[in-house]
Design a protein around this motif. Structure first.
Motif, short mmCIF file in Angstrom:
data_model
loop_
_atom_site.label_atom_id
_atom_site.label_comp_id
_atom_site.label_asym_id
_atom_site.label_seq_id
_atom_site.Cartn_x
_atom_site.Cartn_y
_atom_site.Cartn_z
N ASN A 269 -3.81 -5.55 -33.56
CA ASN A 269 -5.11 -6.18 -33.76
C ASN A 269 -4.91 -7.66 -34.09
OD1 ASN A 269 -7.84 -6.64 -34.11
ND2 ASN A 269 -7.94 -5.73 -36.16
N ALA A 272 -7.88 -10.02 -35.18
CA ALA A 272 -8.34 -10.07 -36.58
C ALA A 272 -7.61 -11.16 -37.35
CB ALA A 272 -8.15 -8.72 -37.25
N GLU A 275 -8.97 -14.49 -36.26
CA GLU A 275 -10.25 -14.68 -36.92
C GLU A 275 -10.05 -15.07 -38.38
OE1 GLU A 275 -12.96 -11.33 -38.46
OE2 GLU A 275 -13.78 -11.80 -36.49
N GLN A 276 -9.10 -14.44 -39.04
CA GLN A 276 -8.81 -14.76 -40.44
C GLN A 276 -8.42 -16.23 -40.59
OE1 GLN A 276 -6.14 -12.44 -43.52
NE2 GLN A 276 -4.79 -13.65 -42.22
N VAL A 325 -14.45 -11.17 -42.63
CA VAL A 325 -13.18 -11.04 -41.91
C VAL A 325 -12.86 -9.56 -41.69
CG1 VAL A 325 -10.69 -11.48 -42.01
CG2 VAL A 325 -12.31 -13.24 -42.78
N ASP A 326 -12.48 -9.23 -40.46
CA ASP A 326 -12.23 -7.84 -40.08
C ASP A 326 -10.81 -7.40 -40.43
OD1 ASP A 326 -12.55 -5.31 -38.98
OD2 ASP A 326 -12.06 -5.97 -36.94
N LEU A 327 -10.47 -7.53 -41.71
CA LEU A 327 -9.21 -7.06 -42.27
C LEU A 327 -9.50 -6.50 -43.65
CD1 LEU A 327 -6.76 -10.00 -41.35
CD2 LEU A 327 -6.62 -7.65 -40.50
#
Length: 487
Positions: A269, A272, A275-276, A325-327
């Motif tokens: 991933n 992600a 994005e972070q 954030v997608d984490l």
């Protein structure tokens, strides 16, 4: 004073890595990581460095390919210094002037990985490149010939494929490199069996890299060499922070370069992590610097030391950015804390005006997606991200032209240059003298600036207008302080 190569030796190890690029980034990033891996992880592999364009290998030869990486920054709240002598480079070869030696590396039995950093424009296809060129012009063409040489020498042995790990900043850099290699294979009418070998034996991995590398510290090299006790013409300075995100979890047991001193993430991933970085690191900069500059500050370090601006950043990052954030929350917060230490680096004076360049496109790419996700999750406008657009429009608001820029003025009276695309600056100049609400709506409605009409977001333009009016009434710093107290 002796040279570093007179005091340190380079152990003989198998060549496991072919590296395209000899620049300061790879030497303080990948080569540093491999050096630690040899010491701590029993990686037992050295690097053959290929100069893709230059023929100048003598500066490396003079030091037996040995040099120092000096890390300078902040870690765990303390000033951090590390001086590490790097002995992981086996050889440095010019693809142009030592072509046969370059191609002979394809025969190395232990070779497993190809690392590259050839600038963002380096991963490109040029149909003018010919198989007969020795070497062809582009990096992917050189790599294609190298891979074909290895395929031919080992007669298509499936065990002799290589793993390509590019570090160029292109999106999907591994897949982009693969597509270029396949284009050359088709252009040159190479065997179908070779294309099949590329698919079955080789891997092209997407990556994300993050470390600020200053390079050779010419301004204070004498003091550093006095501290080290030797001369080093290849000395390379960087920050302590490191992150190499590698988009193939299956490589974790093979490419064992992670350590306590060098952070590696193997993941499926990678988006992600991109994005972070964009949302937290770049977004923190973009959301903070324009208002901070208007409030009288000049450098990122000053912002971190100023309690009012620091509180605004805390509330922005941990209250509005991190939740989008997608984490896992703890991973995103840990990254944010590392970002703070990078901002506080006492060895770097990062000027706010340098970060201010092209802020319209930066706000669109770094803040707007976070803003919209926050609105979707909470049902309300995020206070600080809304304020950040107001700070941008206040910073840009000027009718005075300079040389290829607009000229703004801080409350204290000093002027500054506003740099962005000429069309955007012309539109700002045309509308800046209008009433605030009219100016705000004119700029926010430009879909070509933002990718959409921002005035269509309920209440957004009115909130931005209110922020600008309040900044004009009480001052930017006082308004930031008010917003911080309202948390």
């Amino acid at each position: 004073m002796k040279n570093v190569s007179e005091l340190y030796t380079r152990p003989s190890r198998p060549i496991k890595i072919l590296q395209f690029g000899e620049g300061v980034f790879l030497r303080a990033f990948a080569d540093y990581a491999v050096d630690i891996a040899n010491e701590e992880n029993n990686f037992n592999g050295n690097i053959a460095v290929i100069l893709p364009r230059s023929g100048k290998t003598d500066r490396f030869a003079k030091q037996n390919n040995i040099y120092t990486v000096c890390l300078r920054g902040q870690q765990d709240g303390q000033v951090y210094k590390e001086n590490r002598v790097i002995t992981s480079i086996d050889s440095v070869i010019s693809a142009r002037d030592e072509y046969d030696a370059f191609m002979a590396l394809a025969h190395e039995d232990a070779l497993e990985f190809v690392i590259s950093n050839t600038t963002d424009a380096g991963i490109a296809y040029n149909e003018a490149d010919q198989f007969s060129d020795c070497p062809p012009s582009t990096f992917p063409a050189k790599l294609t010939k190298f891979l074909y040489e290895r395929y031919t020498y080992y007669q298509g042995d499936i065990q002799k494929g290589l793993v390509m790990v590019p570090t160029e900043l292109n999106d999907d850099n591994g897949q982009l490199l693969k597509s270029c290699v396949l284009q050359y294979a088709a252009l040159w009418n190479l065997d179908d069996a070779f294309t099949a070998w590329l698919a079955s034996a080789c891997r092209f991995v997407d990556t994300l890299v993050d470390r600020i590398v200053a390079g050779y510290p010419a301004g204070n090299i004498d003091a550093i060499q006095e501290e080290l006790g030797y001369e080093d013409a290849l000395l390379d300075q960087a920050e302590p922070f490191s992150l190499w995100v590698i988009g193939d979890p299956s490589l974790a047991d093979k490419f064992t370069i992670g350590s306590d001193k060098f952070h590696v993430e193997f993941t499926d991933n990678i988006q992600a992590f991109k994005e972070q970085k964009v949302r937290i690191l770049n977004g923190a900069h973009t959301s903070m610097v324009l208002g901070a500059y208007l409030s009288g500050l000049d450098y990122v370090g000053q912002c971190m030391a100023d309690p009012v601006v620091r509180r605004s950043l805390d509330q922005t990052v941990f209250g509005e950015i991190v939740p989008t954030v997608d984490l896992p929350r703890e991973k995103a917060e840990a990254f944010a804390k590392a970002v703070y230490e990078r901002f506080e680096n006492p060895f770097v004076n990062h000027a706010l005006l340098a970060i201010s360049l092209n802020s319209i496109s930066k706000w669109k790419g770094r803040i707007l997606p976070t803003f919209k996700d926050s609105v979707a999750a909470t049902g309300k406008l995020p206070k600080w991200l809304t304020y950040s657009l107001a700070a941008l429009l206040a910073f840009y608001r000027s009718t005075e032209e300079g040389d290829g820029c607009l000229i703004g003025a801080r409350a204290a009276g000093n002027t500054y240059e506003i740099h962005d695309d000429a069309e955007k600056l012309a539109f700002i100049k045309e509308n800046a003298a209008k009433a605030t609400a009219e100016y705000v709506r004119a700029v926010m409605s430009r879909s070509d600036f933002w990718g959409e009409d921002l005035t269509a977001i309920a209440g957004f333009a009115d909130a931005v207008t209110a922020h600008i009016d309040r900044m004009a009434e009480v001052g930017v710093k006082a308004h930031i302080e008010e917003l911080g107290r309202d948390a």
